[in-house]
Design an enzyme around this catalytic site. Structure first.
Site: not given
Length: 412
Positions: A184-186, A189
């Site tokens: 989810v973070d990637l 981004g």
């Protein structure tokens, strides 16, 4: 000034050369976004809080510096090609430095909780937009400012849980399972970088900047394909299937004599060709396996036949043979094997500069290639150079340090 001149970074005519980005983000989603931009020539100034980006401490493993400080692989992996300064935005003088930095910036990326910038008098609508009408302001947050969860904090694993991603990962024996990468973070981004580039493209027509409201929640939900599409069509709750695909068969991890491999067939023609190469030419005419829908209903029997056919094969040799025949297949490799592979080297997917080693950029442009120009910055490493570009004299910089508006060593 030419791109990167006076910045301490190696010259590079990247696709984003001349773009100036002020990066107030920490942890992963925001820094990953700004590294994508910096890899392709954008000048990125990483503005850290006095205590530094907390992932500098997310280890081991660490790299030890001669002055006794250290940084973690987690920080190193997403912060190359940036310059670092440290500001206390809780102080008026610190906020004034930020405004000076923004005077000739194209993009601001921050991941404070919604409302934080507004409390500092730095909100987009009432302050930054009117003062810097061409500025692209990208906010990355857990849930956004509105809705029942607006303003609340979010971390990758929490969002994997809340957006349904964990519920479709794993298999019936494991229950919901966190994905091994912070997906989810990637993805946030990546989506943020795409959104910034869209806003910059639009600014070329209108001459105006805008605000991007990027959230981990939205990006996690956006990753639910094909499970959400299946649910919208048949109304059935998607269940974890492990390695098999919910819509395709065969699409499965199988064991050979030497290693596990993954085999997939995206259509009936591929399935027939796969069976012929494995000595199972009779299977495509078996009513249980004739069409994909038949194979899905009889997946267990199909998997058993395929597994028996390849059990004594060399998995690496078989995978290559299938790939060369135009069939999707590949050995299941570990991370160290993947980054050390000949193809990773050919594709320049491991980047090295001095003592720095990291993953290469996957975005391959023919005339303006991206890459590593500088290793990840030490804390506040570029304070004097960045502030001198904004017109600060050495005496003014020293005064800001004494006042506690800027920091040259991490506050503990």
């Amino acid at each position: 000034m030419a791109a990167n001149e006076g910045t301490g970074l190696a010259p590079m005519a990247g696709a984003l050369a001349g773009l100036r980005v002020i990066d107030l983000t920490r942890v992963l989603g925001g820094p990953y976004c700004t590294m994508i931009l910096s890899d392709h020539g954008a000048e990125v100034v990483k503005v850290e809080p006095p205590q530094g980006d907390e992932v500098r401490d997310w280890g081991p493993p660490f790299v030890e510096h001669p002055d006794g400080t250290r940084d973690t692989s987690y920080f190193i992996g997403v912060n190359r090609n940036k310059r670092s300064i440290a500001l206390d935005l809780g102080k008026a003088a610190g906020r004034e430095v930020l405004l000076r930095l923004l005077a000739d910036a194209d993009v601001l990326v921050e991941n404070f909780k919604p409302g934080a910038m507004e409390r500092w008098g730095l909100g987009y609508d009432e302050a930054l937009g009117p003062r810097f009408p061409r500025l692209i302001h990208c906010r990355v947050s857990g849930f956004g400012a509105d809705g029942p969860l607006g303003g609340l904090p979010g971390y990758d694993a929490i969002l994997q849980a809340m957006t349904g991603l964990m519920s479709i990962n794993g298999d019936p024996t494991t229950g919901p399972l966190r994905m091994g990468t912070p997906i989810v973070d990637l993805a946030t981004g990546l989506y943020s970088a795409v959104g910034i580039l869209m806003a910059l493209h639009e600014r070329g027509r209108s001459g105006r900047g805008q605000f991007l409201d990027m959230t981990l929640y939205d990006c996690g939900i956006a990753l639910l394909h094909p499970q959400a599409a299946n649910y919208f069509l048949d109304g059935k709750r998607p269940l974890p299937t492990g390695n098999p695909h919910p819509n395709l068969a065969p699409y499965e991890k199988l064991r050979t004599r030497t290693c596990e491999i993954f085999i997939a067939a995206g259509n009936d023609g591929q399935f027939r060709k796969l069976c012929e190469l494995l000595g199972l030419a009779e299977l495509p005419d078996d009513p249980r396996f004739r069409a994909n829908s038949d194979r899905l209903r009889n997946r267990a029997q199909l998997t058993a036949r395929l597994a028996a056919a390849i059990a004594e094969e060399d998995g690496h040799a078989l995978s290559l043979r299938l790939l060369q025949a135009g069939l999707p297949a590949g050995p299941v490799t570990a991370v160290d094997e993947a980054v050390a592979s000949e193809h990773s080297a050919t594709r320049r997917m491991v980047s090295e500069l001095g003592g720095y080693r990291g993953l290469g950029t996957p975005i391959k442009l023919s005339r303006t290639p991206g890459g590593t120009r500088a290793p990840p910055p030490r804390f506040a490493e570029h304070t004097e150079g960045v502030l001198a570009q904004c017109g600060y004299s050495p005496a003014e910089i020293a005064a800001l340090v004494r006042e506690g508006a800027i920091y040259t060593r991490r506050r503990r």
